[in-house]
Design a protein around this motif. Structure first.
Motif, PDB file in Angstrom:
ATOM      1  N   ASN A 127       0.059  42.842 -45.552  1.00 47.86           N
ATOM      2  CA  ASN A 127       1.314  42.414 -44.936  1.00 47.86           C
ATOM      3  C   ASN A 127       1.258  40.936 -44.581  1.00 47.86           C
ATOM      4  OD1 ASN A 127       2.560  45.014 -44.933  1.00 47.86           O
ATOM      5  ND2 ASN A 127       1.302  45.601 -43.160  1.00 47.86           N
ATOM      6  N   ALA A 128       0.306  40.214 -45.184  1.00 44.95           N
ATOM      7  CA  ALA A 128       0.153  38.789 -44.879  1.00 44.95           C
ATOM      8  C   ALA A 128       1.438  38.036 -45.210  1.00 44.95           C
ATOM      9  CB  ALA A 128      -1.023  38.205 -45.662  1.00 44.95           C
ATOM     10  N   ALA A 129       1.819  37.136 -44.305  1.00 42.90           N
ATOM     11  CA  ALA A 129       3.024  36.339 -44.526  1.00 42.90           C
ATOM     12  C   ALA A 129       2.905  35.538 -45.815  1.00 42.90           C
ATOM     13  CB  ALA A 129       3.236  35.399 -43.334  1.00 42.90           C
ATOM     14  N   ASN A 130       3.998  35.412 -46.515  1.00 43.21           N
ATOM     15  CA  ASN A 130       4.120  34.649 -47.752  1.00 43.21           C
ATOM     16  C   ASN A 130       3.515  35.361 -48.962  1.00 43.21           C
ATOM     17  OD1 ASN A 130       4.940  32.265 -49.263  1.00 43.21           O
ATOM     18  ND2 ASN A 130       2.774  31.715 -49.358  1.00 43.21           N
ATOM     19  N   PHE A 131       2.959  36.555 -48.765  1.00 46.40           N
ATOM     20  CA  PHE A 131       2.400  37.258 -49.920  1.00 46.40           C
ATOM     21  C   PHE A 131       3.518  37.689 -50.857  1.00 46.40           C
ATOM     22  CE2 PHE A 131       1.345  41.162 -52.155  1.00 46.40           C
ATOM     23  CZ  PHE A 131       0.198  40.771 -52.821  1.00 46.40           C
ATOM     24  N   ARG A 132       3.236  37.539 -52.168  1.00 49.65           N
ATOM     25  CA  ARG A 132       4.192  37.960 -53.189  1.00 49.65           C
ATOM     26  C   ARG A 132       3.439  38.738 -54.264  1.00 49.65           C
ATOM     27  NH1 ARG A 132       6.776  32.249 -54.657  1.00 49.65           N
ATOM     28  NH2 ARG A 132       5.383  31.331 -53.101  1.00 49.65           N
ATOM     29  N   PRO A 133       4.090  39.723 -54.868  1.00 52.22           N
ATOM     30  CA  PRO A 133       3.420  40.475 -55.950  1.00 52.22           C
ATOM     31  C   PRO A 133       2.951  39.576 -57.087  1.00 52.22           C
ATOM     32  CG  PRO A 133       5.376  41.634 -55.211  1.00 52.22           C
ATOM     33  CD  PRO A 133       5.395  40.312 -54.520  1.00 52.22           C
ATOM     34  N   ALA A 134       3.612  38.424 -57.271  1.00 54.91           N
ATOM     35  CA  ALA A 134       3.198  37.502 -58.337  1.00 54.91           C
ATOM     36  C   ALA A 134       1.796  36.964 -58.094  1.00 54.91           C
ATOM     37  CB  ALA A 134       4.192  36.342 -58.445  1.00 54.91           C
ATOM     38  N   PHE A 135       1.332  37.028 -56.842  1.00 53.48           N
ATOM     39  CA  PHE A 135      -0.028  36.554 -56.550  1.00 53.48           C
ATOM     40  C   PHE A 135      -1.070  37.426 -57.255  1.00 53.48           C
ATOM     41  CE2 PHE A 135       1.024  34.420 -52.191  1.00 53.48           C
ATOM     42  CZ  PHE A 135       1.818  33.504 -52.856  1.00 53.48           C
ATOM     43  N   VAL A 136      -0.821  38.724 -57.351  1.00 51.17           N
ATOM     44  CA  VAL A 136      -1.758  39.620 -58.032  1.00 51.17           C
ATOM     45  C   VAL A 136      -1.846  39.242 -59.505  1.00 51.17           C
ATOM     46  CG1 VAL A 136      -2.226  42.005 -58.699  1.00 51.17           C
ATOM     47  CG2 VAL A 136      -1.388  41.493 -56.394  1.00 51.17           C
ATOM     48  N   ASP A 137      -0.699  38.969 -60.118  1.00 46.59           N
ATOM     49  CA  ASP A 137      -0.698  38.541 -61.524  1.00 46.59           C
ATOM     50  C   ASP A 137      -1.468  37.241 -61.700  1.00 46.59           C
ATOM     51  OD1 ASP A 137       0.892  40.730 -62.158  1.00 46.59           O
ATOM     52  OD2 ASP A 137       2.761  39.604 -61.868  1.00 46.59           O
ATOM     53  N   ALA A 138      -1.332  36.331 -60.730  1.00 47.10           N
ATOM     54  CA  ALA A 138      -2.031  35.051 -60.814  1.00 47.10           C
ATOM     55  C   ALA A 138      -3.543  35.247 -60.764  1.00 47.10           C
ATOM     56  CB  ALA A 138      -1.579  34.133 -59.672  1.00 47.10           C
ATOM     57  N   VAL A 139      -4.014  36.182 -59.917  1.00 52.24           N
ATOM     58  CA  VAL A 139      -5.453  36.442 -59.825  1.00 52.24           C
ATOM     59  C   VAL A 139      -5.956  37.096 -61.111  1.00 52.24           C
ATOM     60  CG1 VAL A 139      -7.249  37.689 -58.573  1.00 52.24           C
ATOM     61  CG2 VAL A 139      -5.377  36.606 -57.314  1.00 52.24           C
ATOM     62  N   GLN A 140      -5.185  38.016 -61.662  1.00 44.43           N
ATOM     63  CA  GLN A 140      -5.592  38.637 -62.921  1.00 44.43           C
ATOM     64  C   GLN A 140      -5.684  37.598 -64.038  1.00 44.43           C
ATOM     65  OE1 GLN A 140      -3.056  41.961 -63.826  1.00 44.43           O
ATOM     66  NE2 GLN A 140      -3.728  43.148 -62.059  1.00 44.43           N
ATOM     67  N   THR A 141      -4.776  36.634 -64.020  1.00 47.36           N
ATOM     68  CA  THR A 141      -4.852  35.544 -65.007  1.00 47.36           C
ATOM     69  C   THR A 141      -6.143  34.756 -64.840  1.00 47.36           C
ATOM     70  OG1 THR A 141      -2.434  35.344 -65.083  1.00 47.36           O
ATOM     71  CG2 THR A 141      -3.707  33.450 -65.844  1.00 47.36           C
ATOM     72  N   ALA A 142      -6.576  34.542 -63.588  1.00 48.90           N
ATOM     73  CA  ALA A 142      -7.826  33.819 -63.342  1.00 48.90           C
ATOM     74  C   ALA A 142      -9.011  34.571 -63.940  1.00 48.90           C
ATOM     75  CB  ALA A 142      -8.019  33.617 -61.838  1.00 48.90           C
ATOM     76  N   PHE A 143      -9.032  35.884 -63.800  1.00 46.56           N
ATOM     77  CA  PHE A 143     -10.104  36.680 -64.398  1.00 46.56           C
ATOM     78  C   PHE A 143     -10.115  36.499 -65.926  1.00 46.56           C
ATOM     79  CE2 PHE A 143     -10.028  39.068 -60.386  1.00 46.56           C
ATOM     80  CZ  PHE A 143     -11.371  39.323 -60.190  1.00 46.56           C
ATOM     81  N   THR A 144      -8.935  36.616 -66.534  1.00 48.19           N
ATOM     82  CA  THR A 144      -8.878  36.551 -67.995  1.00 48.19           C
ATOM     83  C   THR A 144      -9.184  35.146 -68.516  1.00 48.19           C
ATOM     84  OG1 THR A 144      -6.475  36.195 -67.907  1.00 48.19           O
ATOM     85  CG2 THR A 144      -7.255  38.458 -68.127  1.00 48.19           C
ATOM     86  N   GLN A 145      -8.970  34.121 -67.684  1.00 44.99           N
ATOM     87  CA  GLN A 145      -9.341  32.769 -68.117  1.00 44.99           C
ATOM     88  C   GLN A 145     -10.836  32.664 -68.347  1.00 44.99           C
ATOM     89  OE1 GLN A 145      -6.993  30.383 -65.019  1.00 44.99           O
ATOM     90  NE2 GLN A 145      -6.911  29.041 -66.801  1.00 44.99           N
TER      91      GLN A 145
END
Length: 267
Positions: A127-145
């Motif tokens: 429930n952290a302020a400013n959290f967005r579901p797009a953040f999860v996609d961004a982290v997954q992109t970091a893994f795949t990089q």
């Protein structure tokens, strides 16, 4: 008279015999006293055996692993010598030598044989302020990089909390100048066992993070969970305060060399 006297003497003898014989007095039945067994001395439980020697790294700050309890074998010494030789030959093309120079335990850490068995990743809810579901996609992109540059590991992103080996957590902000932190544990052989990645939704100045900011932070942190420490070159994503936004050629060569070498201590 003599006969009477004789009878009296005999009666007197018999009377004395009966008086001197002890009589067993009837009385209550003897009481059986049952003695409780003496309490045995309390033997302290054996001290718990220490877990397999492990270490932890947080944001590249190493806590030394426990020292080895045996002498290395001749084969192990040869492997270490070859590892040192290959690191020296890498020169400025990688920063693996810099990592070991800064390390207090001379330990190389990495995941082992994780192409056929993907590393299981779990994203915690928040429930952290400013959290967005797009953040999860961004982290997954970091893994795949990182996997796209050739590091021989794979990741599975649908793990649950009980089976996860890597946990991604969220917080609003760190108290110090950072936006991410990675805590890694490994065994006495240098094989990574688990990691926790924590990413802030606001930067240290209170500015809300955007999905691309999260991707850059996560790319740096995933480098740590793969076994990389910090680079001293500001053009590398593993520089402590990275200004670049993508994995550099040196980052790629360093992680590839790390996964070509044997894990463990170089001492």
């Amino acid at each position: 008279m003599i006969a009477i006297a004789t009878v009296l003497i005999v009666l007197l003898v018999f009377w004395n015999m009966f008086r001197s014989t002890p009589r067993t007095a009837s009385g209550p039945e003897p009481t059986l006293t049952v003695h409780e067994p003496e309490s045995q001395p309390v033997v302290p439980a054996a001290a718990a055996q220490p877990p397999p020697a492990t270490g932890m790294a947080s944001q590249g700050t190493i806590v030394p692993a426990a020292p080895e309890t045996r002498e290395p074998t001749y084969i192990e010494l040869l492997a270490r010598s070859e590892t040192r030789r290959r690191i020296r030959l890498s020169g400025s093309g990688t920063y693996l030598g810099e990592m070991l120079a800064e390390s207090s335990d001379s330990m190389l850490r990495r995941w082992e044989n994780r192409q056929s068995s993907p590393i299981r990743v779990w994203f915690t809810s928040t429930n952290a302020a400013n959290f967005r579901p797009a953040f999860v996609d961004a982290v997954q992109t970091a893994f795949t990089q990182w996997t796209s540059v050739g590091v021989p590991v794979r990741f599975m992103f649908n793990a649950d909390s009980t089976s996860a080996e890597v946990t991604v957590r969220w917080r609003i902000q760190f108290e110090i100048e950072r936006t991410g932190q990675t805590d890694v544990t490994w065994d006495q052989n240098g094989l990574i066992q688990s990691a926790v990645v924590t990413i802030a939704t606001f930067d240290p100045k209170g500015r809300p993070m955007e999905p691309d900011d999260i991707r850059v932070v996560a790319t740096h942190e995933v480098g740590h969970l793969l076994g990389l420490d910090h680079s001293q070159d500001s053009t590398d994503i593993m520089f402590p305060t990275a200004k670049v936004r993508d994995i550099s050629p040196r980052d790629a060569r360093t992680v590839m060399l790390l996964y070509q070498l044997s894990p463990g201590s170089l001492r």
